[in-house]
Design a protein around this motif. Structure first.
Motif, PDB file in Angstrom:
ATOM      1  N   ARG A 108      -6.909   5.230   9.477  1.00  0.00           N
ATOM      2  CA  ARG A 108      -5.743   4.577   8.869  1.00  0.00           C
ATOM      3  C   ARG A 108      -4.844   5.657   8.286  1.00  0.00           C
ATOM      4  NH1 ARG A 108      -5.830   1.541   4.657  1.00  0.00           N
ATOM      5  NH2 ARG A 108      -4.482  -0.123   5.417  1.00  0.00           N
TER       6      ARG A 108
ATOM      7  N   GLU B 232      -9.449  -4.639  -1.541  1.00  0.00           N
ATOM      8  CA  GLU B 232      -8.738  -3.769  -0.608  1.00  0.00           C
ATOM      9  C   GLU B 232      -7.704  -4.589   0.161  1.00  0.00           C
ATOM     10  OE1 GLU B 232      -8.754  -0.608  -0.318  1.00  0.00           O
ATOM     11  OE2 GLU B 232     -10.555  -0.040  -1.437  1.00  0.00           O
ATOM     12  N   ALA B 233      -6.816  -3.880   0.858  1.00  0.00           N
ATOM     13  CA  ALA B 233      -5.730  -4.551   1.558  1.00  0.00           C
ATOM     14  C   ALA B 233      -6.167  -5.211   2.855  1.00  0.00           C
ATOM     15  CB  ALA B 233      -4.605  -3.547   1.844  1.00  0.00           C
ATOM     16  N   ARG B 234      -7.156  -4.627   3.536  1.00  0.00           N
ATOM     17  CA  ARG B 234      -7.526  -5.085   4.863  1.00  0.00           C
ATOM     18  C   ARG B 234      -9.011  -5.467   4.933  1.00  0.00           C
ATOM     19  NH1 ARG B 234      -3.910  -6.830   7.784  1.00  0.00           N
ATOM     20  NH2 ARG B 234      -5.245  -6.434   9.595  1.00  0.00           N
ATOM     21  N   PRO B 235      -9.347  -6.485   5.719  1.00  0.00           N
ATOM     22  CA  PRO B 235     -10.759  -6.891   5.806  1.00  0.00           C
ATOM     23  C   PRO B 235     -11.658  -5.808   6.376  1.00  0.00           C
ATOM     24  CG  PRO B 235      -9.396  -8.079   7.410  1.00  0.00           C
ATOM     25  CD  PRO B 235      -8.465  -7.374   6.483  1.00  0.00           C
ATOM     26  N   GLU B 236     -11.139  -4.960   7.272  1.00  0.00           N
ATOM     27  CA  GLU B 236     -11.975  -3.900   7.822  1.00  0.00           C
ATOM     28  C   GLU B 236     -12.332  -2.852   6.770  1.00  0.00           C
ATOM     29  OE1 GLU B 236      -7.712  -3.107   9.435  1.00  0.00           O
ATOM     30  OE2 GLU B 236      -9.006  -4.828   8.977  1.00  0.00           O
ATOM     31  N   GLN B 237     -11.457  -2.677   5.772  1.00  0.00           N
ATOM     32  CA  GLN B 237     -11.780  -1.767   4.674  1.00  0.00           C
ATOM     33  C   GLN B 237     -12.900  -2.334   3.810  1.00  0.00           C
ATOM     34  OE1 GLN B 237      -7.409  -1.632   3.516  1.00  0.00           O
ATOM     35  NE2 GLN B 237      -8.083   0.374   2.794  1.00  0.00           N
ATOM     36  N   SER B 238     -12.759  -3.594   3.428  1.00  0.00           N
ATOM     37  CA  SER B 238     -13.781  -4.190   2.561  1.00  0.00           C
ATOM     38  C   SER B 238     -15.117  -4.321   3.288  1.00  0.00           C
ATOM     39  CB  SER B 238     -13.305  -5.555   2.045  1.00  0.00           C
ATOM     40  OG  SER B 238     -12.988  -6.420   3.107  1.00  0.00           O
TER      41      SER B 238
ATOM     42  N   GLN C 221      -4.960  -6.873  -4.151  1.00  0.00           N
ATOM     43  CA  GLN C 221      -5.135  -7.015  -2.704  1.00  0.00           C
ATOM     44  C   GLN C 221      -6.064  -8.191  -2.404  1.00  0.00           C
ATOM     45  OE1 GLN C 221      -3.150  -5.507  -0.955  1.00  0.00           O
ATOM     46  NE2 GLN C 221      -2.610  -3.589  -1.951  1.00  0.00           N
TER      47      GLN C 221
ATOM     48  N   GLU D 123       0.833  -1.191   0.000  1.00  0.00           N
ATOM     49  CA  GLU D 123       0.000   0.000   0.000  1.00  0.00           C
ATOM     50  C   GLU D 123       0.874   1.249   0.000  1.00  0.00           C
ATOM     51  OE1 GLU D 123      -3.990   0.194   2.080  1.00  0.00           O
ATOM     52  OE2 GLU D 123      -2.830  -1.099   3.413  1.00  0.00           O
TER      53      GLU D 123
ATOM     54  N   CYS E 149      -8.616  -8.711  -0.034  1.00  0.00           N
ATOM     55  CA  CYS E 149      -9.916  -8.594   0.640  1.00  0.00           C
ATOM     56  C   CYS E 149     -10.945  -7.986  -0.309  1.00  0.00           C
ATOM     57  CB  CYS E 149      -9.785  -7.738   1.908  1.00  0.00           C
ATOM     58  SG  CYS E 149      -8.586  -8.428   3.086  1.00  0.00           S
TER      59      CYS E 149
END
Length: 255
Positions: free
Chosen positions: A143, A181-187, A214, A64, A216
């Motif tokens: 973030r 996306e890079a992170r599960p919380e983003q998706s 990415q 990222e 997720c």
């Protein structure tokens, strides 16, 4: 973009969708298996895929970049997308604005419009408030890479709200699969954003179409709109147009 690069972008889309076999890939893009093997070798050397016995799979997640770096990438394309997306905004709209540099470029153009904004994009909060726009800020953890909020607090606030239109960005968008996306919380947050909006609009330049760098994913709804720039090729756009319920806006803003 030359023919070879267009073909390799198409191969990336097919590999992202789960196709690995060389012969099947060759038939899909109408070239020989030996040409596909050369393409796969080049894509692997660039770090975009990982070779397997008889085929390839998507490469490991890309690193990222911070928001300041991303703002400098594809700047003209993002400005073009932002202008084009304004065609979708009507006075009185309630808008949900995602994090990211492309959505930020769009948000800054809302100055002077009679709209209400919900956002976790911290780069937009002060400019919009100073412009006299009513802003509701999602809670949550910021973030630093994206200057966007994520987490259960943001989701809790969002579940209590509905909006007319959600404008989302992504690290990649794949027809029939969704936003990556890079992170599960983003998706997870993006998926909830889409659920809370009457209309979903994805802002993505040509470099993100068909790309899955990415791990997720946020699945897209049955009906949504893609806004991209004029550099997006017909080959890149075609998978989206083949998907029922998807509208595509490409190129400069209409007059």
């Amino acid at each position: 973009m030359n023919r070879t690069e267009r073909r390799r972008r198409r191969l990336l889309e097919l590999i992202t969708a789960g196709e690995e076999d060389v012969d099947v890939l060759a038939a899909a893009v109408e070239v020989s298996a030996s040409t596909i093997r050369r393409d796969l070798a080049a894509l692997a050397e660039d770090g975009r895929i990982t070779r397997t016995y008889g085929g390839a799979v998507p490469a490991r997640p890309l690193a990222e970049h911070p928001l300041t770096t991303r703002e400098a990438l594809h700047r003209a394309a993002k400005a073009e997308i932002a202008e084009r997306a304004l065609d979708l905004v009507e006075d009185g709209d309630s808008l949900l604005l995602d994090a990211g540099s492309t959505v930020a470029a769009f948000g800054r153009l809302l100055v002077g419009r009679r709209v209400r904004v919900v956002t976790g994009n911290m780069a937009l909060v002060a400019p919009l408030i100073q412009a006299g726009i009513e802003v509701t800020v999602l809670g949550g953890v910021v973030r630093p890479l994206s200057m966007g909020v994520v987490g259960p607090l943001a989701e809790a606030v969002l579940r209590r709200l509905t909006v007319d239109k959600a404008f989302l960005g992504a690290d990649g968008v794949v027809a029939g699969r969704g936003l990556c996306e890079a992170r599960p919380e983003q998706s997870a947050l993006k998926e909830l954003m889409m659920a809370q909006a009457a209309r979903v609009v994805v802002l993505a330049d040509a470099s993100k179409l068909g790309m899955a760098g990415q791990p997720c994913w946020a699945p897209l709804p049955g009906a949504w709109t893609l806004v991209t720039d004029a550099q997006a090729t017909d080959e890149q756009i075609r998978p989206f147009l083949r998907t029922a319920g998807v509208a595509v806006l490409r190129g400069p803003r209409s007059t």
